[in-house]
Design an enzyme around this catalytic site. Structure first.
Site, mmCIF file in Angstrom:
data_model
loop_
_atom_site.group_PDB
_atom_site.id
_atom_site.type_symbol
_atom_site.label_atom_id
_atom_site.label_comp_id
_atom_site.label_asym_id
_atom_site.label_seq_id
_atom_site.Cartn_x
_atom_site.Cartn_y
_atom_site.Cartn_z
ATOM 1 N N GLU A 257 -4.132 -1.003 -13.495
ATOM 2 C CA GLU A 257 -4.019 -1.188 -12.049
ATOM 3 C C GLU A 257 -5.329 -0.748 -11.412
ATOM 4 O O GLU A 257 -5.672 0.438 -11.439
ATOM 5 C CB GLU A 257 -2.884 -0.343 -11.452
ATOM 6 C CG GLU A 257 -2.709 -0.646 -9.968
ATOM 7 C CD GLU A 257 -2.260 0.510 -9.096
ATOM 8 O OE1 GLU A 257 -1.671 0.274 -8.032
ATOM 9 O OE2 GLU A 257 -2.513 1.690 -9.461
ATOM 10 N N ASP B 276 -1.407 3.119 -14.331
ATOM 11 C CA ASP B 276 -1.450 3.359 -12.898
ATOM 12 C C ASP B 276 -2.798 3.959 -12.470
ATOM 13 O O ASP B 276 -3.312 4.863 -13.130
ATOM 14 C CB ASP B 276 -0.319 4.353 -12.561
ATOM 15 C CG ASP B 276 -0.170 4.607 -11.086
ATOM 16 O OD1 ASP B 276 0.358 3.727 -10.382
ATOM 17 O OD2 ASP B 276 -0.578 5.701 -10.620
ATOM 18 N N ASP C 149 5.190 1.817 -17.459
ATOM 19 C CA ASP C 149 4.145 2.264 -16.552
ATOM 20 C C ASP C 149 3.627 3.597 -17.085
ATOM 21 O O ASP C 149 4.418 4.515 -17.308
ATOM 22 C CB ASP C 149 4.767 2.460 -15.158
ATOM 23 C CG ASP C 149 3.832 2.089 -14.035
ATOM 24 O OD1 ASP C 149 2.711 2.596 -14.031
ATOM 25 O OD2 ASP C 149 4.250 1.308 -13.151
ATOM 26 N N HIS D 95 5.011 -3.845 -5.826
ATOM 27 C CA HIS D 95 5.794 -2.865 -5.068
ATOM 28 C C HIS D 95 4.975 -2.094 -4.044
ATOM 29 O O HIS D 95 5.491 -1.167 -3.427
ATOM 30 C CB HIS D 95 6.452 -1.898 -6.058
ATOM 31 C CG HIS D 95 5.427 -1.088 -6.806
ATOM 32 N ND1 HIS D 95 4.528 -1.647 -7.679
ATOM 33 C CD2 HIS D 95 5.129 0.230 -6.777
ATOM 34 C CE1 HIS D 95 3.735 -0.723 -8.157
ATOM 35 N NE2 HIS D 95 4.079 0.435 -7.629
ATOM 36 N N ASP D 96 3.705 -2.458 -3.896
ATOM 37 C CA ASP D 96 2.852 -1.761 -2.930
ATOM 38 C C ASP D 96 2.399 -2.648 -1.780
ATOM 39 O O ASP D 96 1.681 -2.177 -0.892
ATOM 40 C CB ASP D 96 1.592 -1.226 -3.644
ATOM 41 C CG ASP D 96 1.905 -0.107 -4.625
ATOM 42 O OD1 ASP D 96 2.822 0.688 -4.348
ATOM 43 O OD2 ASP D 96 1.227 -0.030 -5.669
HETATM 44 C C1 NOJ Z 1 -0.131 3.104 -7.622
HETATM 45 C C2 NOJ Z 1 1.308 2.730 -7.588
HETATM 46 O O1 NOJ Z 1 1.441 1.343 -7.708
HETATM 47 C C3 NOJ Z 1 1.865 3.274 -6.298
HETATM 48 O O2 NOJ Z 1 3.160 2.812 -6.066
HETATM 49 C C4 NOJ Z 1 1.808 4.768 -6.363
HETATM 50 O O3 NOJ Z 1 2.249 5.311 -5.138
HETATM 51 C C5 NOJ Z 1 0.396 5.260 -6.649
HETATM 52 N N1 NOJ Z 1 -0.255 4.522 -7.681
HETATM 53 C C6 NOJ Z 1 0.414 6.691 -7.071
HETATM 54 O O4 NOJ Z 1 0.884 6.804 -8.378
#
Ligand code: NOJ
Length: 538
Positions: free
Chosen positions: A266, A203, A101, A327-328
Site C-alpha cells: 500500500e 499496510d 493484511d 476502505h479509505d
Molecule cells: C492504511 C489503511 O488502509 C488505513 O485504513 C489505516 O487507517 C492506516 N493505514 C493505518 O494503519
C-alpha cells in the site's frame, strides 16, 4: 508481459473484504470469519481469484484492526485461529487465494512490545519504538505531523519522552532501523505463510523508515487552509526514504521462502516514485498498489494520459495493477455517478494488470450518508468535518432486502446504506442486465481471453468522451471502446479493414454483433470486441 508462465496474482482478480462489514455470523452486528466462510460460494460464483482481508488480528480496534495487539492471533470479534485455518482451507477448496493484511509500520499501544517499551528507558524493547527527548521548551521533538491530525509525537510522562506515531497515538510506530524489529516481523510473516496464507497486502509500507536525524519536515508552499492538517508539511523526512527499500527486500526474501506467494504494497505516491517499490531486480513488492484512478478526473483524455504515464513508468517486467475502490476512499459508484458505473467496471477489468475489486462495488454500493453521531472512524473524529468518508465506504455488504440487508440479525456497527432494498446481491443476481452480472461477465471474459488477462496495452484514441484501446497477445486482439458521456458516439476506427464481433456490451444486449471500422456507442456504453486476426502477425 506475463506470457505463458503468468502467476495467479497477475491474471487473477483480487477482491478486498473489509471483514467488519461483510457478513456477521454471531449476531453482534460486526462481520466475522465464519461469515466470510459462509459467503465463499458467492465469491467463487462472481469469479474472483483471491480475497484480501483487511486486518483480523487481536486489536483494541482504535483504528478498526489497523492497531494490532497480537500479530499471530485472531481478534475474538472475528473468531479464532481455528476459524481462520478453516477459512484458508475452504478458500483454497473454492479455488480462492487468501491474502492477509500485514501492518508492520505500527502496533497498537496495547501490544506487549509497546507496553514493555514504555515501561522504562532501560527496557530491552525501548528501542523497538521511536522515542525522543522533548524539545527545549518541553514540546514535541520536531514538527512532524500525524496523518490523522495533530503532532505525530505523544508524550509519556512516566519516562519523560515522546514516542512517534504516523497515525493515531494508539498506533505507535515500530523502529524499523532496529534489526530485532525486522526479525520479529519476519517471524510474523513466516507464521502466516506456514499456515497456508497466500500473501500479504502490506499496510503503509512507504512510511517504515524515518529520518535518523529527526530533521523538521519542510513547509508545503501549496497548502491551502482547510486542507488536511497533515498536508501543511511535505513529508520529506518521514516517508519514502531510500532505506525503506532495503526493509521491503528483507520482507520479500522471507516471502520467497514459500512458493507462489505474493507481496503487495500500500503506497500512495506519485507514479514516478511509486514504481521504485518494485525494487531493484523486481525484488521489492510484486506490485505497489496503483491508486491513480481513485482521484483521477473521470474524463477520457486525462484517463488515457494517466494510463500512458503509468505504463511508461513501469520497470521492465514490473506487473501493473488497478484499483477503483478501497476502505479509505469514497465509494466508486458515488464518485463516478450511476451512469458511469458500468464503464468504470469495464475499464477496471480490461486495463492491463491485476484488478482489485472492493466488496460491494460489484453491486454498485453507494457512499452511505453518515450522521455526525454515527461517525466511527477515528480519523474523522480527530479532524471533524474533513469528510474523508471512511465510514460511508465501509457500511455493511448489501446481500438482500431484509432488515440489515442480510448482513446481520443485530444492529450493524455502521448503518446500512439507504438504497439496500433495491441495491443488493439477491435482487441484482436475478437481473441478467444488472451491474453484478456485468462484473461476472467481465471476469469471465478475462479468463477466456488471454489478451485481456495478459496481453499488451495499446492506446488508440482518447477524444471527447471516447476512450479506445486494445489489448493484444500473439494473434488475439481485443478492442475496448468506452463512452464516458451520455451522448451517443459514432466511432470511426482509425485502422482499415477492421472486422470483429462484440464480446460484451455494458448493457449486455449486443453480444455477437459484428463490428467493422465504424460502429456506434450509446451514451454511457462500453463495448469489448474481439477483432478478427486476418492481419499482420506480430
Ligand atoms: C492504511 C489503511 O488502509 C488505513 O485504513 C489505516 O487507517 C492506516 N493505514 C493505518 O494503519
Amino acid at each position: 508481459m506475463a506470457g505463458e508462465s503468468a502467476n495467479w496474482w497477475q491474471t487473477g482478480v483480487i477482491y478486498q473484504i473489509y471483514p467488519r462489514s461483510f457478513q456477521d455470523s454471531n449476531h453482534d452486528g460486526v462481520g466475522d470469519l465464519r461469515g466470510i466462510l459462509h459467503r465463499l460460494p458467492y465469491l467463487e460464483e462472481l469469479g474472483v481469484d483471491a480475497i484480501w482481508l483487511s486486518p483480523i488480528f487481536t486489536s483494541p480496534m482504535a483504528d478498526f484492526g489497523y492497531d494490532i495487539a497480537d500479530y499471530t492471533d485472531v481478534d475474538p470479534l472475528f473468531g479464532n485461529l481455528a476459524d481462520l485455518d478453516s477459512l484458508i482451507d475452504a478458500a483454497h477448496r473454492h479455488q480462492l487465494k487468501l491474502i492477509l493484511d500485514l501492518v508492520p509500520n505500527h502496533t497498537s499501544d496495547k501490544h506487549s512490545w509497546f507496553v514493555d517499551s514504555k515501561s522504562s528507558r532501560n527496557n530491552p524493547k525501548r528501542d523497538w519504538y521511536i522515542w525522543r527527548d522533548p524539545a527545549a521548551d518541553g514540546g514535541p521533538p520536531n514538527n512532524w505531523l500525524s496523518e490523522f491530525g495533530g503532532s505525530a509525537w505523544a508524550f509519556d510522562p512516566n519516562t519523560n519522552q515522546y514516542y512517534y506515531h504516523t497515525f493515531l497515538s494508539a498506533q505507535p510506530d515500530l523502529n524499523w532501523r532496529n534489526p530485532a524489529v525486522r526479525d520479529a516481523m519476519h517471524d510474523v510473516m513466516r507464521f502466516w505463510l506456514g499456515r497456508g496464507v497466500d500473501g500479504f497486502r502490506v499496510d503503509a509500507v512507504w512510511y517504515l523508515i524515518k529520518d535518523d536525524q529527526f530533521r523538521d519536515n519542510p513547509l508545503n508552499p501549496l497548502f491551502q487552509p482547510g486542507g488536511l492538517p497533515r498536508d501543511a508539511l511535505i513529508p520529506f523526512y518521514t516517508a519514502d526514504l531510500p532505506e525503506v527499500h532495503e526493509a521491503i527486500t528483507g520482507m520479500r526474501r522471507v516471502l520467497d521462502e514459500f512458493p507462489d506467494r505474493v507481496l503487495l504494497g500500500e503506497i500512495y505516491l506519485p507514479i514516478e516514485r511509486l514504481v521504485a517499490y518494485y525494487g531493484r531486480d523486481l525484488k521489492g513488492v510484486h506490485f505497489p498498489y496503483n491508486f491513480a484512478l481513485l482521484t483521477a478526473k473521470w474524463e477520457a483524455r486525462s484517463l488515457a494520459q494517466l494510463i500512458d504515464e503509468y505504463e511508461a513508468a513501469l520497470p521492465s517486467g514490473g506487473w501493473p495493477n488497478w484499483v477503483l475502490g478501497n476502505h479509505d476512499r469514497p465509494r466508486l459508484a458515488t464518485r463516478v455517478g450511476p451512469n458511469q458505473v458500468r464503464v468504470a467496471a469495464m475499464l477496471l477489468m480490461t486495463l492491463r494488470g491485476t484488478p482489485t475489486l472492493y466488496y460491494g462495488d460489484e453491486i454498485g454500493m453507494q457512499q452511505a450518508a453518515i450522521l455526525p453521531e454515527q461517525v466511527r472512524d477515528p480519523f474523522e473524529k480527530n479532524v471533524p468535518g474533513i469528510g474523508i468518508g471512511r465510514d460511508g465506504c465501509r457500511t455493511p455488504m448489501q446481500w438482500d432486502g431484509t432488515k440489515s440487508a442480510g448482513f446481520s440479525e443485530a444492529d450493524p456497527w455502521l448503518p446500512i446504506a439507504d438504497d439496500f432494498r433495491e441495491v443488493n446481491v439477491n435482487s441484482l443476481s436475478k437481473d441478467k442486465g444488472s451491474l453484478y452480472w456485468l462484473y461476472r461477465r467481465l471476469i469471465d471474459l478475462r479468463r477466456k481471453h488471454v489478451a485481456l488477462a495478459e496481453g499488451s496495452y495499446k492506446p488508440l484514441m482518447a477524444s471527447g468522451e471516447l476512450l479506445l484501446f486494445y489489448r493484444e497477445l500473439r494473434k488475439e486482439r481485443v478492442l475496448i471502446a468506452l463512452n464516458m458521456g451520455p451522448e451517443p458516439i459514432a466511432v470511426s476506427f482509425p485502422e482499415e479493414r477492421v472486422s470483429g464481433r462484440v464480446l460484451l456490451s455494458a448493457f449486455a444486449d449486443r453480444e455477437g454483433e459484428e463490428v467493422s471500422a465504424s460502429f456506434d456507442l450509446r451514451g454511457n456504453e462500453g463495448l469489448v470486441m474481439k477483432l478478427d486476426s486476418d492481419r499482420r502477425d506480430n
